[in-house]
Design a protein around this motif. Structure first.
Motif, PDB file in Angstrom:
ATOM      1  N   ALA A 170      -9.122 -60.858  -0.608  1.00 42.93           N
ATOM      2  CA  ALA A 170      -8.257 -61.040   0.564  1.00 42.93           C
ATOM      3  C   ALA A 170      -8.130 -62.511   0.931  1.00 42.93           C
ATOM      4  O   ALA A 170      -7.041 -62.984   1.301  1.00 42.93           O
ATOM      5  CB  ALA A 170      -8.805 -60.240   1.741  1.00 42.93           C
ATOM      6  N   ALA A 171      -9.232 -63.246   0.818  1.00 44.27           N
ATOM      7  CA  ALA A 171      -9.196 -64.671   1.127  1.00 44.27           C
ATOM      8  C   ALA A 171      -8.288 -65.421   0.165  1.00 44.27           C
ATOM      9  O   ALA A 171      -7.497 -66.283   0.561  1.00 44.27           O
ATOM     10  CB  ALA A 171     -10.604 -65.252   1.088  1.00 44.27           C
ATOM     11  N   GLY A 172      -8.388 -65.091  -1.134  1.00 43.15           N
ATOM     12  CA  GLY A 172      -7.533 -65.740  -2.115  1.00 43.15           C
ATOM     13  C   GLY A 172      -6.066 -65.456  -1.867  1.00 43.15           C
ATOM     14  O   GLY A 172      -5.213 -66.353  -1.954  1.00 43.15           O
ATOM     15  N   ILE A 173      -5.735 -64.203  -1.550  1.00 40.53           N
ATOM     16  CA  ILE A 173      -4.353 -63.842  -1.238  1.00 40.53           C
ATOM     17  C   ILE A 173      -3.886 -64.557   0.025  1.00 40.53           C
ATOM     18  O   ILE A 173      -2.765 -65.058   0.113  1.00 40.53           O
ATOM     19  CB  ILE A 173      -4.215 -62.316  -1.094  1.00 40.53           C
ATOM     20  N   GLY A 174      -4.784 -64.640   1.018  1.00 38.73           N
ATOM     21  CA  GLY A 174      -4.432 -65.335   2.257  1.00 38.73           C
ATOM     22  C   GLY A 174      -4.135 -66.807   2.038  1.00 38.73           C
ATOM     23  O   GLY A 174      -3.198 -67.365   2.616  1.00 38.73           O
TER      24      GLY A 174
END
Length: 210
Positions: A170-174
Motif C-alpha cells: 500500500a505504501a509503494g502504491i501510495g
C-alpha cells in the motif's frame, strides 16, 4: 445463441501457414487487452461496454467472446496483467533487492503518470464480481511480497507478516499515486536513486530481512 463469425483472413496468400494465423490471433487478443485496459482504467468497469472495447481495438465484437468468454473474463485478463506487473516489481525479485525494484518501477512512471495497469487496480469497478477479482490480484501480490521475506501460510506470526506486506504494498502504491497523479514535490521530481534509500528503510522496517 448466435454463432460467432469466423475470424477474417489477414493474408491474400492461399494456404497461409498455421503459425501466421496463430500470430494474428495473438495480436488481435493483445489489441483487445490494450483497448480494454485503457477503457476500464478511464471509464470504470460498469460504464464500459464490449462494443466500446471492440471499436477501440478495431475488431469484431464477437472476438471478445471467442478469446475471453465475456466482459468479466476480459476484465480478469486485464487485472491478471496488472498482477504480473506487481509481481515483477515485488514477487519475482530477491528479497534484498525489493526496495530497488519498487523504486525503479515508481521512477519509470515518470511524467507519464500512473500506468493503466495500476489505475485499473485502484479504481473501484462498481461490480462485486470485478472487485473480487481485483482483491484477489492484490492478495496474491502481497503474499508474494511476504514470501520474499520468509512468510509461509499457517506458520506462527504469518498473519502479522502478511499484514506488514500489505502495508508495504500500500505504501509503494501510495508513493506512486502522490508522485504521478498529485505531483507532490519533491517526491514528483525524485530520481530512482533518491527513492531507493527511503524505500529500503520503509520495507526493512515493515518486513525485516530474515
Amino acid at each position: 445463441m448466435t454463432a460467432e463469425p469466423p475470424v477474417p483472413a489477414t493474408s491474400n496468400t492461399a494456404g497461409e501457414p498455421a503459425q501466421r494465423r496463430r500470430r494474428d490471433a495473438a495480436e488481435t487478443r493483445q489489441l483487445l487487452l490494450d483497448a480494454a485496459r485503457q477503457r476500464f482504467a478511464r471509464d470504470g468497469y460498469a460504464a464500459t461496454t464490449v462494443r466500446d472495447i471492440a471499436d477501440d481495438a478495431g475488431v469484431n465484437v464477437a472476438l471478445i467472446s471467442r478469446y475471453f468468454t465475456s466482459k468479466e473474463g476480459l476484465f480478469e485478463a486485464c487485472l491478471r496483467a496488472a498482477g504480473d506487473e506487481l509481481r515483477r516489481t515485488t514477487g519475482q525479485t530477491p528479497a534484498d533487492r525489493v526496495p530497488e525494484a519498487i523504486a525503479r518501477h515508481i521512477a519509470d512512471l515518470g511524467a507519464a503518470g500512473l500506468s493503466s495497469q495500476l489505475s485499473l487496480l485502484l479504481r473501484s469497478s462498481g461490480d462485486a464480481g470485478a472487485d473480487e477479482i481485483r482483491r484477489g490480484v492484490l492478495v496474491r501480490s502481497s503474499e508474494q511480497l511476504a514470501a520474499a521475506r520468509g512468510w509461509r501460510p499457517g506458520e506462527p506470526d504469518s498473519e502479522q507478516l502478511l499484514l506488514r506486506a500489505q502495508m508495504a504494498l500500500a505504501a509503494g502504491i501510495g508513493v506512486a499515486v502522490l508522485r504521478s497523479s498529485i505531483r507532490l514535490e519533491p517526491l514528483s521530481s525524485a530520481t530512482e536513486q533518491d527513492l531507493v534509500g527511503p524505500l529500503r528503510d520503509l520495507v526493512d522496517a515493515l518486513l525485516p530481512p530474515r
